[in-house]
Write an enzyme that holds these catalytic residues in place. Sequence first.
Site, PDB file in Angstrom:
ATOM      1  N   GLY A  63       0.525  -1.417   0.051  1.00  0.00           N
ATOM      2  CA  GLY A  63      -0.310   0.090  -0.069  1.00  0.00           C
ATOM      3  C   GLY A  63       1.019   1.278   0.470  1.00  0.00           C
ATOM      4  O   GLY A  63       0.598   1.996  -0.792  1.00  0.00           O
ATOM      5  N   TYR A  64       1.817   1.271   1.007  1.00  0.00           N
ATOM      6  CA  TYR A  64       2.721   2.556   1.047  1.00  0.00           C
ATOM      7  C   TYR A  64       3.551   2.628  -0.543  1.00  0.00           C
ATOM      8  O   TYR A  64       4.125   3.976  -0.892  1.00  0.00           O
ATOM      9  CB  TYR A  64       3.978   2.157   1.797  1.00  0.00           C
ATOM     10  N   ALA A  65       4.520   1.490  -1.197  1.00  0.00           N
ATOM     11  CA  ALA A  65       4.390   1.681  -2.349  1.00  0.00           C
ATOM     12  C   ALA A  65       3.610   2.766  -3.473  1.00  0.00           C
ATOM     13  O   ALA A  65       4.150   3.017  -4.296  1.00  0.00           O
ATOM     14  CB  ALA A  65       4.812   0.266  -2.757  1.00  0.00           C
TER      15      ALA A  65
END
Length: 253
Positions: free
Chosen positions: A157-159
């Site tokens: 999700g962060y990426a």
Amino acid sequence: MSNLFNLTGKTALVTGCNKGIGKGMALGLAEAGADIIGVSSSLQPGSEVENEVKALGRNFKPYQCDMSNRESIYAFIKKVLEENSNIDILINNAGTIMRKPIAEHPDEMWDKVLNINLDAPFIVAREIGNHMLHRDSGKIIFTCSLLSFQGGILVPGYAASKGALASLIKAFANEWAGKGVNVNGIAPGYIATDNTEALRNDEERSKSILGRIPANRWGQPEDFKGPVVFLASEAANYVHGTILTVDGGWMGR
């Protein structure tokens, strides 16, 4: 030349300003002369960042906002625009990270990270930026990541959110560069903050990371003072749609 970097008379809104990179940016902007509107989910009057900004002789106004909740975001935007006539600089720094292997990564984690890291900064930039467009002047800076360029491990999700921010910056710049509003990003490398505590405490991962950084150290929040002042100042008037890496040389390896 020093006048190019002088932010006296400017007001900067900094999200996620309570600690880490956001705090470093807020202090750098204040040192350059800007008054600060500070925002975080738990920011209280009399916070450490407020006291440090005021010790520099600058004004500080604290606001709370839950960036995972759209009602909270719109209520904050309405209030901050009613109470502050001109916001010259927007630092979209608030963010989060949640670690879990992709095969086990639940919808709830994905949704929360995307809401905070992508949806919220888009909404805040659109709404605050609209007022900048009316004045034909403004600087917007997003906090990106090395994962704006790479995939990372255990943080899908962060990426995804930070990769999307890289394209969003270009989209904003394509529409607003000719209207007096500069939109750019800063991509931190591996910085000694709460977000990297797990990595720094993992002896093997920490050694591997440091082995790739030519500067041979973890970055510090203070390393962002210069870059953010540059992008927020007249010195960057012809800089649009760019992501400045502050990574100790990581991306050069």
